[in-house]
Scaffold this motif. Structure first.
Motif, PDB file in Angstrom:
ATOM      1  N   VAL A 116       0.923  -1.365   0.193  1.00 14.64           N
ATOM      2  CA  VAL A 116      -0.016  -0.448  -0.164  1.00 14.64           C
ATOM      3  C   VAL A 116       0.827   1.567  -0.297  1.00 14.64           C
ATOM      4  O   VAL A 116       1.908   1.050   0.746  1.00 14.64           O
ATOM      5  CB  VAL A 116      -1.459  -0.028   1.573  1.00 14.64           C
ATOM      6  CG1 VAL A 116      -1.540   1.447   1.021  1.00 14.64           C
ATOM      7  CG2 VAL A 116      -1.623  -1.539   1.107  1.00 14.64           C
ATOM      8  N   LEU A 117       0.623   2.173  -0.925  1.00 11.30           N
ATOM      9  CA  LEU A 117       0.686   3.825  -0.751  1.00 11.30           C
ATOM     10  C   LEU A 117      -0.208   4.212  -0.189  1.00 11.30           C
ATOM     11  O   LEU A 117      -0.666   4.987  -1.120  1.00 11.30           O
ATOM     12  CB  LEU A 117       1.915   3.855  -2.240  1.00 11.30           C
ATOM     13  CG  LEU A 117       2.129   5.708  -1.927  1.00 11.30           C
ATOM     14  CD1 LEU A 117       3.607   5.236  -1.800  1.00 11.30           C
ATOM     15  CD2 LEU A 117       2.742   5.753  -4.257  1.00 11.30           C
ATOM     16  N   VAL A 118       0.328   5.331   0.964  1.00  9.58           N
ATOM     17  CA  VAL A 118      -0.422   6.450   1.117  1.00  9.58           C
ATOM     18  C   VAL A 118       0.546   7.670   1.144  1.00  9.58           C
ATOM     19  O   VAL A 118       1.269   7.950   2.205  1.00  9.58           O
ATOM     20  CB  VAL A 118      -0.643   6.561   2.663  1.00  9.58           C
ATOM     21  CG1 VAL A 118      -1.813   7.035   2.821  1.00  9.58           C
ATOM     22  CG2 VAL A 118      -1.657   4.306   2.835  1.00  9.58           C
ATOM     23  N   THR A 119      -0.144   8.771   0.831  1.00  9.05           N
ATOM     24  CA  THR A 119       0.533  10.026   0.472  1.00  9.05           C
ATOM     25  C   THR A 119      -0.072  11.100   1.808  1.00  9.05           C
ATOM     26  O   THR A 119      -0.754  10.403   2.034  1.00  9.05           O
ATOM     27  CB  THR A 119      -0.045  10.641  -0.951  1.00  9.05           C
ATOM     28  OG1 THR A 119      -0.791  11.258  -0.580  1.00  9.05           O
ATOM     29  CG2 THR A 119       0.497  10.127  -1.699  1.00  9.05           C
ATOM     30  N   GLY A 120       1.219  11.672   2.655  1.00  8.48           N
ATOM     31  CA  GLY A 120       0.657  12.682   3.526  1.00  8.48           C
ATOM     32  C   GLY A 120       0.787  12.126   5.294  1.00  8.48           C
ATOM     33  O   GLY A 120      -0.455  12.077   5.382  1.00  8.48           O
ATOM     34  N   THR A 121       1.182  11.504   5.544  1.00  5.48           N
ATOM     35  CA  THR A 121       1.363  10.480   6.476  1.00  5.48           C
ATOM     36  C   THR A 121       2.106  11.029   7.248  1.00  5.48           C
ATOM     37  O   THR A 121       1.970  10.012   8.122  1.00  5.48           O
ATOM     38  CB  THR A 121       1.993   8.844   5.706  1.00  5.48           C
ATOM     39  OG1 THR A 121       3.570   9.053   5.457  1.00  5.48           O
ATOM     40  CG2 THR A 121       1.500   8.235   4.497  1.00  5.48           C
ATOM     41  N   THR A 122       2.445  11.869   7.964  1.00  3.07           N
ATOM     42  CA  THR A 122       2.965  12.022   8.575  1.00  3.07           C
ATOM     43  C   THR A 122       2.658  12.555  10.378  1.00  3.07           C
ATOM     44  O   THR A 122       2.918  13.045  11.569  1.00  3.07           O
ATOM     45  CB  THR A 122       4.123  14.086   8.693  1.00  3.07           C
ATOM     46  OG1 THR A 122       3.406  14.531   8.144  1.00  3.07           O
ATOM     47  CG2 THR A 122       5.573  13.075   7.757  1.00  3.07           C
TER      48      THR A 122
END
Length: 307
Positions: free
Chosen positions: A12-18
């Motif tokens: 899975v690739l998730v953007t904006g994860t911080t």
């Protein structure tokens, strides 16, 4: 929180994860056994978020407001995954700041919330086609209740022909994302591709960009933010429900999910309502072409029969 199936063996690739929704999504996917690629603009913050998630989580450096970074991140992901990606969650976004520009000169909200994610999606399509061993791979586009305020002109993606409004610019960028998700689904179906394009919005959550915008807004809005939080804002664990359902639940390509409570502010995930503009196929097709021209990234799927 929305119950997830066993995701062991899936990438899975998730953007904006911080922080916020992206961090909660990454933690949920990792907890279900997935290998999670977590993007961040800052390497140190990304590494810290990965350490907090644990499991099979990995950092990916990505700035959606810089198309050279988008290209580099897509190449990195394709190499790392050997072109086998099961899920892309386009989650990262910004909201309602003063007019600013991306590294490539685009209006910042449109560049970050639509142009960058669209380019990333196109560049990762070979990996998405290579994934999905257990079921078809998916692209989940995160939209917003704010899409209803959008006023999109594909010939003026930067909104230079009208007076700048942070709220309208944000809504326009989220309308663009929702139209992109619909057009991606249409072209995937025409191409006979199994990859699914689905959209979702989180309603109002503790990390919602709309909620945050109220706290940055006028004095009256600031005074209202406390009552809004108490009465309307749901915790982030609930807010990610529509995205989790779009990512793993029983869906069809082109579906749009959101909270099913009053005004789609909170509640369990289910079908969400689109604005009239978000249902315009001609507008979606024009945006697709304008996005390709603006980003310089070849659209994928490209030309298809009756496209």
């Amino acid at each position: 929180m929305y119950p997830l199936p066993d995701l062991t063996g899936r990438t899975v690739l998730v953007t904006g994860t911080t922080s916020g929704l992206g961090f909660a999504l990454s933690r949920a996917f990792a907890g279900a056994g997935a290998r999670v690629l977590m993007t961040a603009r800052d390497a140190a913050r990304g590494a810290a978020a990965v350490a907090r998630v644990g499991g099979a989580a990995e950092p990916v450096l990505l700035d959606l407001a810089d198309l050279s970074s988008v290209r580099a991140a897509a190449a990195d992901v394709r190499e790392r995954t050997d072109d086998r990606l099961d899920l892309l969650v386009n989650n990262a976004g910004i909201a309602m700041g003063p007019r600013a520009a991306t590294a490539d000169g685009f209006e910042l909200q449109m560049g970050t919330n639509h142009l960058g994610p669209a380019a990333l999606t196109w560049l990762l399509m070979p990996a998405l086609r290579g994934g999905g061993d257990l079921e078809p791979a998916r692209v989940v586009t995160t939209s917003s209740l704010g899409h209803r305020t959008g006023r999109l002109d594909p010939d003026d993606l930067d909104g230079k022909r009208r007076r700048y409004s942070p709220t309208v610019a944000y809504g326009t960028s989220k309308l663009a994302g929702l139209l992109f998700a619909a057009e991606l689904d249409r072209r995937l179906r025409l191409a006979g591709d199994e990859v699914l394009s689905v959209a979702a919005h989180p309603g109002m959550t503790e990390s919602s960009l709309l909620g945050n915008s109220l706290r940055r807004g006028a004095t009256l809005q600031a005074r209202l933010s406390g009552p809004l939080d108490r009465w309307f804002v749901q915790p982030v664990e609930a807010g990610i429900g529509p995205q989790l359902a779009a990512a793993t639940g029983p869906v069809h390509g082109g579906d749009y999910l959101g909270p099913t409570g009053p005004f789609e502010v909170a509640g369990p995930p289910g079908p969400a309502r689109r604005s009239t503009a978000a249902q315009d196929p001609d507008l979606a097709a024009r945006l697709w072409a304008a996005t390709a021209t603006a980003t310089g990234v070849p659209p994928d799927p490209g030309r298809t029969v009756n496209a």
